[in-house]
Design a protein around this motif. Structure first.
Motif, PDB file in Angstrom:
ATOM      1  N   VAL A 146     -13.345 -14.810   0.311  1.00 47.23           N
ATOM      2  CA  VAL A 146     -12.113 -15.243   0.969  1.00 47.23           C
ATOM      3  C   VAL A 146     -11.966 -14.534   2.308  1.00 47.23           C
ATOM      4  N   ASN A 147     -11.055 -15.019   3.114  1.00 48.02           N
ATOM      5  CA  ASN A 147     -10.746 -14.413   4.400  1.00 48.02           C
ATOM      6  C   ASN A 147     -10.099 -13.040   4.162  1.00 48.02           C
ATOM      7  N   PRO A 148     -10.468 -12.022   4.933  1.00 50.73           N
ATOM      8  CA  PRO A 148      -9.845 -10.698   4.768  1.00 50.73           C
ATOM      9  C   PRO A 148      -8.314 -10.727   4.877  1.00 50.73           C
ATOM     10  N   ASN A 149      -7.761 -11.638   5.689  1.00 53.39           N
ATOM     11  CA  ASN A 149      -6.304 -11.743   5.784  1.00 53.39           C
ATOM     12  C   ASN A 149      -5.676 -12.174   4.466  1.00 53.39           C
ATOM     13  N   THR A 150      -6.380 -13.045   3.737  1.00 53.50           N
ATOM     14  CA  THR A 150      -5.902 -13.495   2.420  1.00 53.50           C
ATOM     15  C   THR A 150      -5.901 -12.321   1.441  1.00 53.50           C
ATOM     16  N   MET A 151      -6.986 -11.544   1.463  1.00 55.62           N
ATOM     17  CA  MET A 151      -7.072 -10.377   0.572  1.00 55.62           C
ATOM     18  C   MET A 151      -5.999  -9.356   0.948  1.00 55.62           C
ATOM     19  N   GLN A 152      -5.791  -9.140   2.234  1.00 50.60           N
ATOM     20  CA  GLN A 152      -4.773  -8.195   2.696  1.00 50.60           C
ATOM     21  C   GLN A 152      -3.389  -8.619   2.213  1.00 50.60           C
ATOM     22  N   ARG A 153      -3.100  -9.917   2.286  1.00 50.66           N
ATOM     23  CA  ARG A 153      -1.802 -10.426   1.831  1.00 50.66           C
ATOM     24  C   ARG A 153      -1.610 -10.155   0.339  1.00 50.66           C
ATOM     25  N   ALA A 154      -2.647 -10.403  -0.451  1.00 49.48           N
ATOM     26  CA  ALA A 154      -2.560 -10.169  -1.893  1.00 49.48           C
ATOM     27  C   ALA A 154      -2.377  -8.681  -2.201  1.00 49.48           C
ATOM     28  N   LEU A 155      -3.139  -7.835  -1.530  1.00 48.48           N
ATOM     29  CA  LEU A 155      -3.020  -6.394  -1.771  1.00 48.48           C
ATOM     30  C   LEU A 155      -1.670  -5.864  -1.312  1.00 48.48           C
ATOM     31  N   GLY A 156      -1.132  -6.441  -0.246  1.00 45.89           N
ATOM     32  CA  GLY A 156       0.208  -6.067   0.197  1.00 45.89           C
ATOM     33  C   GLY A 156       1.251  -6.375  -0.856  1.00 45.89           C
ATOM     34  N   GLU A 157       1.101  -7.519  -1.519  1.00 46.75           N
ATOM     35  CA  GLU A 157       2.035  -7.878  -2.596  1.00 46.75           C
ATOM     36  C   GLU A 157       1.853  -6.953  -3.797  1.00 46.75           C
ATOM     37  N   LEU A 158       0.631  -6.619  -4.131  1.00 54.04           N
ATOM     38  CA  LEU A 158       0.403  -5.672  -5.232  1.00 54.04           C
ATOM     39  C   LEU A 158       1.026  -4.321  -4.910  1.00 54.04           C
ATOM     40  N   GLU A 159       0.977  -3.935  -3.660  1.00 53.98           N
ATOM     41  CA  GLU A 159       1.606  -2.678  -3.249  1.00 53.98           C
ATOM     42  C   GLU A 159       3.124  -2.787  -3.356  1.00 53.98           C
ATOM     43  N   ARG A 160       3.673  -3.921  -2.940  1.00 53.16           N
ATOM     44  CA  ARG A 160       5.116  -4.130  -3.046  1.00 53.16           C
ATOM     45  C   ARG A 160       5.566  -4.047  -4.503  1.00 53.16           C
ATOM     46  N   ARG A 161       4.741  -4.525  -5.412  1.00 55.69           N
ATOM     47  CA  ARG A 161       5.060  -4.481  -6.846  1.00 55.69           C
ATOM     48  C   ARG A 161       4.831  -3.110  -7.460  1.00 55.69           C
ATOM     49  N   GLY A 162       4.225  -2.212  -6.710  1.00 57.77           N
ATOM     50  CA  GLY A 162       4.013  -0.858  -7.209  1.00 57.77           C
ATOM     51  C   GLY A 162       2.718  -0.674  -7.972  1.00 57.77           C
ATOM     52  N   LEU A 163       1.843  -1.674  -7.997  1.00 57.04           N
ATOM     53  CA  LEU A 163       0.593  -1.564  -8.748  1.00 57.04           C
ATOM     54  C   LEU A 163      -0.487  -0.804  -7.981  1.00 57.04           C
ATOM     55  N   VAL A 164      -0.392  -0.812  -6.669  1.00 57.99           N
ATOM     56  CA  VAL A 164      -1.308  -0.042  -5.831  1.00 57.99           C
ATOM     57  C   VAL A 164      -0.499   0.682  -4.769  1.00 57.99           C
ATOM     58  N   TYR A 165      -1.082   1.695  -4.175  1.00 60.23           N
ATOM     59  CA  TYR A 165      -0.433   2.397  -3.073  1.00 60.23           C
ATOM     60  C   TYR A 165      -1.492   2.751  -2.040  1.00 60.23           C
ATOM     61  N   THR A 166      -1.060   2.976  -0.831  1.00 63.22           N
ATOM     62  CA  THR A 166      -1.961   3.284   0.269  1.00 63.22           C
ATOM     63  C   THR A 166      -1.779   4.722   0.706  1.00 63.22           C
ATOM     64  N   GLU A 167      -2.885   5.403   0.890  1.00 66.48           N
ATOM     65  CA  GLU A 167      -2.897   6.702   1.554  1.00 66.48           C
ATOM     66  C   GLU A 167      -3.459   6.449   2.942  1.00 66.48           C
ATOM     67  N   ARG A 168      -2.738   6.839   3.945  1.00 65.76           N
ATOM     68  CA  ARG A 168      -3.025   6.471   5.333  1.00 65.76           C
ATOM     69  C   ARG A 168      -4.497   6.400   5.707  1.00 65.76           C
ATOM     70  N   THR A 169      -5.212   7.452   5.530  1.00 69.03           N
ATOM     71  CA  THR A 169      -6.607   7.456   5.980  1.00 69.03           C
ATOM     72  C   THR A 169      -7.608   7.353   4.838  1.00 69.03           C
ATOM     73  N   ASN A 170      -7.123   7.289   3.618  1.00 61.98           N
ATOM     74  CA  ASN A 170      -8.023   7.288   2.466  1.00 61.98           C
ATOM     75  C   ASN A 170      -8.184   5.937   1.788  1.00 61.98           C
ATOM     76  N   GLY A 171      -7.339   4.975   2.073  1.00 64.01           N
ATOM     77  CA  GLY A 171      -7.465   3.659   1.454  1.00 64.01           C
ATOM     78  C   GLY A 171      -6.388   3.381   0.423  1.00 64.01           C
ATOM     79  N   ARG A 172      -6.661   2.384  -0.403  1.00 58.89           N
ATOM     80  CA  ARG A 172      -5.715   1.974  -1.447  1.00 58.89           C
ATOM     81  C   ARG A 172      -6.185   2.466  -2.803  1.00 58.89           C
ATOM     82  N   PHE A 173      -5.178   2.793  -3.630  1.00 60.27           N
ATOM     83  CA  PHE A 173      -5.445   3.328  -4.958  1.00 60.27           C
ATOM     84  C   PHE A 173      -4.569   2.620  -5.982  1.00 60.27           C
TER      85      PHE A 173
END
Length: 177
Positions: free
Chosen positions: A46-73
């Motif tokens: 898929v397009n990286p923008n599509t993946m970014q949108r999905a991961l952003g929603e997962l983050e909004r739901r609290g299932l993942v979080y971002t550390e500024r320079t380390n990535g998503r967890f």
């Protein structure tokens, strides 16, 4: 991990569903670092923008979080993960009941069938019982396109039921590190 997409539902929504299942089933364990957006997009085709949108929603739901320079967890918050399990369980049960009711069974007959199945399969591990069960195959496709039960007739593919229209779980605040 294999990605499977169906027609008729936005790809980003299906990514959210499949990632939620992967998190719930510990394919991605609490605290695991997720691959980069680009790597996941390439893997999913898929397009990286599509993946970014999905991961952003997962983050909004609290299932993942971002550390500024380390990535998503994946979140380590037990309550968020417990809520995800309950949300998925309710979805699977609703689909299961709707399909068996479609076969003409009453709630009592369904409850009796579930009880009998549980007794007959108590000696098996959860994975073996599900893998060997003809119940999933007999009741149809385990993936749907919303909260309403699916009506497909495909066999279980290991993909997630849609949970995209259910209330969000977790909080929107960043997880403490």
């Amino acid at each position: 991990m294999e990605w499977k997409f169906k027609e008729g539902q936005p790809i980003y929504s299906q990514i959210i569903d499949q990632m939620s299942i992967r998190i719930a089933s510990n394919a991605y364990e609490p605290g695991d670092k997720l691959p980069s957006v680009r790597d996941m997009a390439t893997d999913a085709g898929v397009n990286p923008n599509t993946m970014q949108r999905a991961l952003g929603e997962l983050e909004r739901r609290g299932l993942v979080y971002t550390e500024r320079t380390n990535g998503r967890f994946v979140t380590r918050e037990e309550e968020v993960l417990k809520d995800l399990h309950m949300q998925l369980a309710e979805k699977y049960i609703a689909d299961f009941f709707a399909k068996l009711k479609g076969l003409g069974m009453t709630n009592e007959e369904i409850e009796s069938a579930v009880s009998n199945w549980a007794q007959n399969n108590a000696h098996k591990s959860t994975g073996d019982a599900i893998e060997n069960s003809e119940c999933i195959k007999a009741t149809g496709d385990a993936q749907s396109t919303g909260i309403a039960p699916s009506t497909g007739d495909a066999q279980f593919t290991g993909t997630a039921p849609s949970i995209g229209t259910a209330p969000s779980i977790g909080n929107t605040q960043k997880e403490e590190r």
